[in-house]
Design a protein around this motif. Structure first.
Motif, short mmCIF file in Angstrom:
data_model
loop_
_atom_site.label_atom_id
_atom_site.label_comp_id
_atom_site.label_asym_id
_atom_site.label_seq_id
_atom_site.Cartn_x
_atom_site.Cartn_y
_atom_site.Cartn_z
N LYS A 142 0.83 -1.21 0.00
CA LYS A 142 0.00 0.00 0.00
C LYS A 142 0.87 1.25 0.00
O LYS A 142 0.63 2.19 -0.78
CB LYS A 142 -0.90 -0.01 1.23
N GLU A 143 1.87 1.28 0.87
CA GLU A 143 2.72 2.46 0.98
C GLU A 143 3.49 2.71 -0.31
O GLU A 143 3.67 3.86 -0.73
CB GLU A 143 3.69 2.29 2.16
N LEU A 154 0.73 3.57 -3.34
CA LEU A 154 0.06 4.86 -3.18
C LEU A 154 1.05 6.01 -3.15
O LEU A 154 0.71 7.14 -3.49
CB LEU A 154 -0.78 4.88 -1.90
N GLY A 155 2.29 5.73 -2.74
CA GLY A 155 3.24 6.81 -2.58
C GLY A 155 4.35 6.85 -3.60
O GLY A 155 5.11 7.80 -3.66
N SER A 156 4.44 5.82 -4.43
CA SER A 156 5.56 5.73 -5.36
C SER A 156 5.38 6.67 -6.53
O SER A 156 4.31 6.77 -7.12
CB SER A 156 5.71 4.29 -5.88
N ARG A 176 -1.56 -1.19 -8.62
CA ARG A 176 -1.90 0.18 -8.24
C ARG A 176 -3.41 0.42 -8.38
O ARG A 176 -4.03 1.06 -7.54
CB ARG A 176 -1.13 1.17 -9.11
N ASN A 223 -5.86 1.53 -5.36
CA ASN A 223 -6.66 2.76 -5.50
C ASN A 223 -8.14 2.47 -5.31
O ASN A 223 -8.86 3.23 -4.66
CB ASN A 223 -6.43 3.38 -6.87
N THR A 244 -0.04 9.94 4.70
CA THR A 244 1.28 10.19 4.12
C THR A 244 1.28 10.11 2.59
O THR A 244 1.87 10.97 1.93
CB THR A 244 2.32 9.21 4.70
N PRO A 245 0.62 9.10 1.97
CA PRO A 245 0.66 9.02 0.50
C PRO A 245 0.05 10.26 -0.15
O PRO A 245 -1.03 10.71 0.22
CB PRO A 245 -0.17 7.76 0.20
N ALA A 246 0.74 10.78 -1.15
CA ALA A 246 0.28 11.99 -1.83
C ALA A 246 -1.07 11.77 -2.51
O ALA A 246 -1.89 12.70 -2.59
CB ALA A 246 1.33 12.43 -2.86
N THR A 247 -1.33 10.56 -2.99
CA THR A 247 -2.60 10.31 -3.67
C THR A 247 -3.77 10.40 -2.71
O THR A 247 -4.86 10.84 -3.09
CB THR A 247 -2.58 8.91 -4.32
N ARG A 287 -3.85 12.32 0.08
CA ARG A 287 -4.03 13.75 0.38
C ARG A 287 -4.70 14.46 -0.80
O ARG A 287 -5.58 15.31 -0.60
CB ARG A 287 -2.68 14.39 0.70
#
Length: 442
Positions: free
Chosen positions: A308-309, A312-314, A343, A347, A425-428, A430
């Motif tokens: 997940k990290e 969502l954050g890559s 991904r 999502n 934390t993940p930009a997606t 936010r």
């Protein structure tokens, strides 16, 4: 060097402790260290803890888990620490991992039990539903053991025999959710006292997050903020979700910040998301849920958290993470399960399941979720953070109309959104929250 005022008690360090539902952390400022004028360097303590039987490791956080071993659970001395060779319980990473194998002896979410008014919070009720020879203790006592571990590790790694540098001799700022009632706050202070920490100041977590933002934007925050603005603080951690509204005011010496409203302490967070991914992947691997034994289920959940990290954050375009769950005993290879998360799947299950696009008039679903009540804590029935946020805003709109001068109901909206908590934390994630909130006020 940061100067202390005459007459103040002299401290070498100011220490901040986040006693979290899922993880705890400790940061500090050395008041005697040479710093740039007017600026103190904030450092994070790498916390020594058991990561396996008899194996000590340092981690940036202390998982907020307590394991109470049975007579034959662990090898003799497995819980021993260099400073406590006779220790007979586990705290931290090894406690969390061992508790996944024997959940009946695991204490978790002590912080949420502290604010659960439906139980006697000073009674020995944890582990919830314990029976037989399992020892029990109160949410206060469990919280005290986490703080005790932080005190012991600080004194070992930072004080090193210098009594004046012991943690109990420093000024400690301990964060609590803004939704904590007076009883929960008093019990938090009591837990600190049980751990030998008596010089404690409580700070509400939304304000701590806001101060962190001010520190990170020290040179330019005055140009970014103005009076009579609304700040929405969204805090989604590992186990809980909290919403807070803060208003900026014109004070005698510049801007001041007033907390206007606090939402309920919602039992909903990143752990729920990891479990959701693991359940979907278990079905993919085995055709139906509930078939993995505890050890392999723990493996799967841990790998889903990592996937997940990354997904969502890559920012490197990685589209799929392979997941492997090893077999056990003599069938280590034969019973190995393999699958993967894309991904798109993450999502769909995280963004659409926990942060769906909803209208401002949406209400949290009251549909009963199975498997919730047996845990004892009041878990929310609807996993959609955005629906809870919509309800929070609507409930407090009349208050905002009274408190924010010169802005009618039509012009009331969050001028700023401050994100806090590991699940955001993940930009997606936010970005999705920003999109949802912006859509409400177009």
């Amino acid at each position: 060097m940061v100067e202390q005022q005459p007459g103040d008690i002299t401290y070498r360090y100011i220490v901040g402790i986040d006693l979290g539902t899922t993880n705890s952390a400790l940061a500090f400022v050395d008041l005697e260290a040479q710093q740039a004028p007017g600026k103190a360097r904030i450092r994070l303590l790498e916390i020594p803890q058991l990561v396996a039987a008899g194996q000590l490791g340092k981690r940036r956080v202390l998982p907020s888990f307590l394991y109470l071993p049975g007579q034959y659970d662990l090898p003799q001395g497995a819980a021993a620490l260099p400073w406590a060779p006779d220790r007979d319980f586990l705290v931290g990473e090894f406690a969390r991992d061992q508790g996944a194998l024997v959940p009946g002896r695991l204490v978790s979410s002590a912080k949420s039990w502290l604010c659960h008014a439906g139980v006697d919070r000073v009674a020995p009720i944890l582990p919830w539903g314990a029976h037989g020879d399992v020892p029990t203790l109160s949410p206060v006592a469990a919280s005290a053991l986490y703080l005790q571990h932080l005190r012991e590790t600080w004194n070992q790694t930072m004080a090193r025999g210098r009594d004046e540098c012991n943690l109990e001799e420093q000024l400690i700022v301990l964060t609590v959710p803004a939704s904590f009632d007076e009883v929960a706050r008093e019990l938090t202070v009591a837990a600190a006292a049980q751990a030998g920490l008596n010089q404690v100041v409580l700070l509400e977590e939304p304000l701590a997050a806001f101060y962190s933002w001010l520190s990170a934007n020290e040179s330019g925050w005055r140009e970014k903020l103005a009076a009579d603005r609304i700040i929405l603080v969204c805090d989604v951690g590992g186990g809980t979700t909290d919403f807070t509204l803060v208003a900026t005011r014109e004070g005698a010496h510049g801007l001041r910040f007033d907390r206007l409203a606090v939402g309920d302490h919602l039992m909903l967070g990143g752990d729920n998301m990891d479990l959701t991914l693991a359940r979907h992947l278990e079905i993919q691997m085995l055709g139906q849920p509930g078939r993995l034994e505890p050890k392999r289920w723990h493996q799967l959940t841990h790998q889903c958290r990592r996937a997940k990290e990354i997904l969502l954050g890559s920012g490197d375009g990685q589209e799929r993470i392979e997941v492997t769950v090893m077999g056990g005993g003599g069938r280590l290879i034969a019973d190995t399960l393999k699958g993967g998360l894309t991904r798109g799947e993450v999502n769909q299950w995280i963004l659409e399941g926990f942060f769906p696009e909803v209208s401002l008039d949406a209400d949290p679903s009251e549909k009963v979720r199975t498997g919730i009540s047996e845990w004892g804590l009041p878990y929310v029935r609807d996993p959609a953070v955005t629906r809870h946020l919509a309800g929070f805003w609507r409930r407090h709109l009349p208050l905002l109309e009274q408190e924010i001068e010169g802005r009618g109901a039509a012009s009331l909206y969050p001028d700023y959104v401050l994100f806090n908590g590991g699940a955001l934390t993940p930009a997606t994630v936010r970005a999705r929250l920003r999109e949802v909130v912006a859509h409400w006020f177009r």
